[in-house]
Enzyme design. Structure first.
Site, PDB file in Angstrom:
ATOM      1  N   CYS A 133      -3.922   0.516  -2.672  1.00  0.00           N
ATOM      2  CA  CYS A 133      -3.781  -0.638  -1.787  1.00  0.00           C
ATOM      3  C   CYS A 133      -2.766  -1.623  -2.382  1.00  0.00           C
ATOM      4  CB  CYS A 133      -5.113  -1.352  -1.632  1.00  0.00           C
ATOM      5  SG  CYS A 133      -6.417  -0.360  -0.886  1.00  0.00           S
ATOM      6  N   GLU A 187      -3.066  -4.843  -2.816  1.00  0.00           N
ATOM      7  CA  GLU A 187      -3.659  -5.819  -3.733  1.00  0.00           C
ATOM      8  C   GLU A 187      -3.711  -5.280  -5.153  1.00  0.00           C
ATOM      9  OE1 GLU A 187      -4.780  -4.666  -0.824  1.00  0.00           O
ATOM     10  OE2 GLU A 187      -6.327  -5.984   0.013  1.00  0.00           O
ATOM     11  N   CYS A 189     -10.281  -4.385   0.714  1.00  0.00           N
ATOM     12  CA  CYS A 189     -11.328  -3.363   0.765  1.00  0.00           C
ATOM     13  C   CYS A 189     -12.242  -3.551  -0.451  1.00  0.00           C
ATOM     14  CB  CYS A 189     -10.709  -1.971   0.790  1.00  0.00           C
ATOM     15  SG  CYS A 189     -10.069  -1.412  -0.798  1.00  0.00           S
ATOM     16  N   ASN A 227       0.844  -1.183   0.000  1.00  0.00           N
ATOM     17  CA  ASN A 227       0.000   0.000   0.000  1.00  0.00           C
ATOM     18  C   ASN A 227       0.885   1.239   0.000  1.00  0.00           C
ATOM     19  OD1 ASN A 227       0.700  -0.763   2.667  1.00  0.00           O
ATOM     20  ND2 ASN A 227      -0.951   0.499   3.512  1.00  0.00           N
ATOM     21  N   GLU A 259       0.407   5.267   0.526  1.00  0.00           N
ATOM     22  CA  GLU A 259      -0.502   6.336   0.955  1.00  0.00           C
ATOM     23  C   GLU A 259       0.044   7.704   0.575  1.00  0.00           C
ATOM     24  OE1 GLU A 259      -0.895   6.028   5.173  1.00  0.00           O
ATOM     25  OE2 GLU A 259      -1.911   4.105   5.069  1.00  0.00           O
ATOM     26  N   CYS A 286     -10.699  -2.775  -3.899  1.00  0.00           N
ATOM     27  CA  CYS A 286      -9.877  -3.904  -4.361  1.00  0.00           C
ATOM     28  C   CYS A 286     -10.754  -5.083  -4.770  1.00  0.00           C
ATOM     29  CB  CYS A 286      -8.891  -4.328  -3.279  1.00  0.00           C
ATOM     30  SG  CYS A 286      -7.507  -3.172  -3.116  1.00  0.00           S
TER      31      CYS A 286
HETATM   32 ZN    ZN Z   1      -7.965  -2.102  -1.159  1.00  0.00          ZN
END
Ligand code: ZN
Length: 127
Positions: free
Chosen positions: A48, A50, A83, A37, A39, A86
């Site tokens: 993210c 993934e 999430c 991830n 940010e 994703c």
């Molecule tokens: Zn995600």
């Protein structure tokens, strides 16, 4: 794979939420695509782990039928599920029977994309 994910966690840019995540997408030819991830101060501009791994594979010419398994781990060692952004990417770019292995403190959990995305919306719904 857990050890590779642990090493990869060190590359996460989780300055704001302090929730590092690493992902490795394994392809059927053995190629591994890594993602963490990343940010930013504006959360929408980050990504993210993934999707980072999946998009990296796509950028290198791989497609859903090449994707064998996705491995995930959170730096907190908590059981972490992708999430919903994703999950949408998983539905669009992976086969529904692709396995996702999530490592956490007590061990590992295996789920398929289908199990994570009941009643999903995809490109097939737009036809
Ligand atoms: Zn995600």
């Amino acid at each position: 794979m857990r050890e590779k994910l642990d090493l990869l966690l060190e590359k996460s840019k989780s300055t704001y939420f302090h929730y590092p995540v690493s992902a490795i997408l394994e392809c059927s030819d053995g190629t591994l695509f890594k993602g963490v991830n990343v940010e930013t101060a504006s959360p929408q501009a980050g990504i993210c782990a993934e999707r980072n791994a999946i998009f990296s594979a796509i950028s290198n010419g791989y497609q859903k039928d090449d994707f064998k398994r996705l491995y995930l781990k959170a730096g907190t060692n908590q059981l972490l599920y992708p999430c919903f952004i994703c999950r949408q990417a998983l539905v669009e770019f992976c086969n529904l029977d692709m396995e996702i292995v999530i490592y956490f403190e007590e061990g590992e959990k295996k789920v398929t994309v289908r199990e994570l995305t009941p009643y999903c919306f995809s490109g097939a719904d737009l036809k």
